[in-house]
Design an enzyme around this catalytic site. Structure first.
Site, PDB file in Angstrom:
ATOM      1  N   HIS A  99       0.855  -1.189   0.000  1.00 32.75           N
ATOM      2  CA  HIS A  99       0.000   0.000   0.000  1.00 32.75           C
ATOM      3  C   HIS A  99       0.889   1.236   0.000  1.00 32.75           C
ATOM      4  O   HIS A  99       2.068   1.168   0.347  1.00 32.75           O
ATOM      5  CB  HIS A  99      -0.983  -0.004   1.180  1.00 32.75           C
ATOM      6  CG  HIS A  99      -0.335   0.086   2.518  1.00 32.75           C
ATOM      7  ND1 HIS A  99       0.222  -1.008   3.154  1.00 32.75           N
ATOM      8  CD2 HIS A  99      -0.155   1.145   3.355  1.00 32.75           C
ATOM      9  CE1 HIS A  99       0.717  -0.628   4.321  1.00 32.75           C
ATOM     10  NE2 HIS A  99       0.506   0.670   4.473  1.00 32.75           N
TER      11      HIS A  99
ATOM     12  N   TYR B 242       5.715  10.277   9.925  1.00 26.55           N
ATOM     13  CA  TYR B 242       5.065   8.972   9.847  1.00 26.55           C
ATOM     14  C   TYR B 242       5.488   8.240   8.577  1.00 26.55           C
ATOM     15  O   TYR B 242       5.802   7.040   8.602  1.00 26.55           O
ATOM     16  CB  TYR B 242       3.546   9.156   9.877  1.00 26.55           C
ATOM     17  CG  TYR B 242       2.768   7.886   9.657  1.00 26.55           C
ATOM     18  CD1 TYR B 242       2.664   6.929  10.672  1.00 26.55           C
ATOM     19  CD2 TYR B 242       2.146   7.630   8.434  1.00 26.55           C
ATOM     20  CE1 TYR B 242       1.955   5.750  10.468  1.00 26.55           C
ATOM     21  CE2 TYR B 242       1.439   6.459   8.221  1.00 26.55           C
ATOM     22  CZ  TYR B 242       1.351   5.526   9.237  1.00 26.55           C
ATOM     23  OH  TYR B 242       0.660   4.359   9.038  1.00 26.55           O
TER      24      TYR B 242
ATOM     25  N   ARG C  76      64.622  27.043   7.035  1.00 29.56           N
ATOM     26  CA  ARG C  76      65.151  25.789   6.499  1.00 29.56           C
ATOM     27  C   ARG C  76      66.241  25.180   7.374  1.00 29.56           C
ATOM     28  O   ARG C  76      67.228  24.653   6.880  1.00 29.56           O
ATOM     29  CB  ARG C  76      65.648  25.973   5.058  1.00 29.56           C
ATOM     30  CG  ARG C  76      64.543  26.376   4.099  1.00 29.56           C
ATOM     31  CD  ARG C  76      65.041  26.488   2.673  1.00 29.56           C
ATOM     32  NE  ARG C  76      63.946  26.846   1.775  1.00 29.56           N
ATOM     33  CZ  ARG C  76      63.128  25.973   1.188  1.00 29.56           C
ATOM     34  NH1 ARG C  76      63.273  24.680   1.428  1.00 29.56           N
ATOM     35  NH2 ARG C  76      62.166  26.394   0.399  1.00 29.56           N
TER      36      ARG C  76
ATOM     37  N   GLY D 291      65.062  23.104   9.837  1.00 37.25           N
ATOM     38  CA  GLY D 291      64.364  21.931  10.365  1.00 37.25           C
ATOM     39  C   GLY D 291      63.658  22.177  11.684  1.00 37.25           C
ATOM     40  O   GLY D 291      63.257  21.212  12.350  1.00 37.25           O
ATOM     41  N   LYS D 292      63.482  23.432  12.084  1.00 33.91           N
ATOM     42  CA  LYS D 292      62.880  23.736  13.390  1.00 33.91           C
ATOM     43  C   LYS D 292      61.469  23.155  13.519  1.00 33.91           C
ATOM     44  O   LYS D 292      61.145  22.495  14.501  1.00 33.91           O
ATOM     45  CB  LYS D 292      62.809  25.257  13.611  1.00 33.91           C
ATOM     46  CG  LYS D 292      64.141  25.981  13.601  1.00 33.91           C
ATOM     47  CD  LYS D 292      64.004  27.436  14.016  1.00 33.91           C
ATOM     48  CE  LYS D 292      63.088  28.247  13.117  1.00 33.91           C
ATOM     49  NZ  LYS D 292      63.597  28.375  11.734  1.00 33.91           N
TER      50      LYS D 292
END
EC number: 2.7.7.-
Length: 362
Positions: free
Chosen positions: A57, A103, A224, A226-227
């Site tokens: 239905h 619903y 540059r 590397g910190k």
């Protein structure tokens, strides 16, 4: 003899039920959408259900732009495209389109067209209806979907309390912070000064092993060297670069330490809170709500030489003499004269064949 009551429904929202209807949702939606009506259709939702005996239905919600007066009981009849069969519905005016929509959605086998027209009425009413709306919002699993539910089921709160709803749902549905994974092995940094190694050993620890008042550190050096990648490779941390964002989306109170990178000390808010590893303080940074910071963790300050970046030069300014005296008791100051690595190294895994340069990440 009393004349039979004539059929008439005058409503903006219609709820139709077609028992024993074998049409698909797509066929039903197409036929209903093609019906000619004096007022425009705004939204149609079709739900297909099966009875316990297996018979199908259909339930349908139709919303019109204005009230539609239906005097023909057969107006919404559907026709089978494959055989000579008509499907006649039970027709009702929907007092609350929100309740009807909820619903229809309970089983999930639905199809819709158009945009749902929000209806503030609810046949259930009262506090229970509000609780249901908020429970459904929480169960959606995302902020955007929760707001959509509240817009539909609690429109008054959505309009009058949107700011609070927006803020609260941000907190409720805050995604977990993405865990940073260093792209370099610790062995890549083979030129770390002994004083840096000692500072890490004494201060970068989990909460159980951490000193009550850990010492922070300021690392100054050219670009540059590397910190940044070295500082971020030490453990769980908060990374604040360029400006401070202490919202839960970025800042974790469970981190072991902070990294403040490339922030001009002249404009660094909460200077003492960060450098002094202070506990239980509140941030009220601009454009945001106050945030409670657990604190008690050290901070690595990374900077380049120069008047707008160097913490040493900032503290050497005459007006900052008192702050400098305080800072020297709460932080170590290191100047890098060479990179923290000696050359090129293998990347994140030992099997990597590509040489990686830590300086490319800083």
């Amino acid at each position: 003899m009393t004349r039979p009551k004539s059929f008439r429904i005058n409503a903006k929202n219609y709820f139709l039920t077609y028992p024993k209807c074998s049409l698909t949702k797509e066929e039903a939606l197409s036929q209903l959408n093609n019906l000619e009506t004096p007022t425009s259709k705004k939204y149609i939702k079709v739900c297909r259900e099966l009875h316990e005996n297996g018979e199908p239905h259909l339930h349908v919600l139709i919303q019109f732009e204005g009230k539609f007066q239906c005097k023909n009981q057969r107006f919404f009849d559907l026709v089978s495209p494959t055989r000579s069969a008509h499907f006649h519905p039970n027709i009702q005016g929907a007092k609350s389109s929100s309740d009807v929509k909820s619903y229809l959605e309970k089983d999930g086998d639905t199809l819709e067209w158009g945009e749902f027209q929000i209806d503030g009425r609810s046949a259930r009413g009262g506090q229970q209806s509000a609780n249901d709306a908020y429970a459904q919002a929480l169960n959606t699993g995302s902020k955007s979907e929760a707001l959509n539910v509240l817009r539909e089921l609690a429109p008054k709160d959505y309009v009058l309390q949107f700011h609070n709803l927006n803020s609260n749902l941000d907190r409720i549905f805050t995604p977990p912070l993405e865990v940073y994974v260093s792209p370099f092995l610790s062995s890549s940094f083979d030129r770390v000064p002994e004083e840096l190694e000692e500072w890490v050993a004494e201060n970068v620890k989990d909460a159980a092993a951490r000193p009550l008042r850990p010492i922070s550190i300021v690392i100054e050096g050219e670009s540059r060297t590397g910190k940044t990648v070295w500082a971020r490779s030490l453990g769980p941390h908060n990374y604040l670069c360029g400006h401070l964002d202490l919202s839960p989306k970025v800042y974790s109170n469970d981190a072991w330490y902070n990294v403040i990178d490339d922030v001009d000390p002249h404009y660094l808010k909460h200077f003492k809170e960060f450098m002094g590893a202070q506990r239980d303080w509140q941030s009220n940074t601009k454009y945001g709500k106050p945030v409670q910071i657990k604190g008690g963790i050290p901070t690595i300050f990374l900077c380049n030489p120069g008047p707008n970046s160097s913490y040493k030069e900032y503290l050497d300014e005459e007006k900052n003499s008192a702050l400098k005296a305080w800072a020297l008791k709460n932080a170590e100051f290191i100047t890098l004269n060479e990179p923290l690595y000696s050359g090129t190294y293998q990347g994140p895994t030992q099997n990597s064949e590509e040489e990686v340069h830590p300086e490319e990440e800083n």
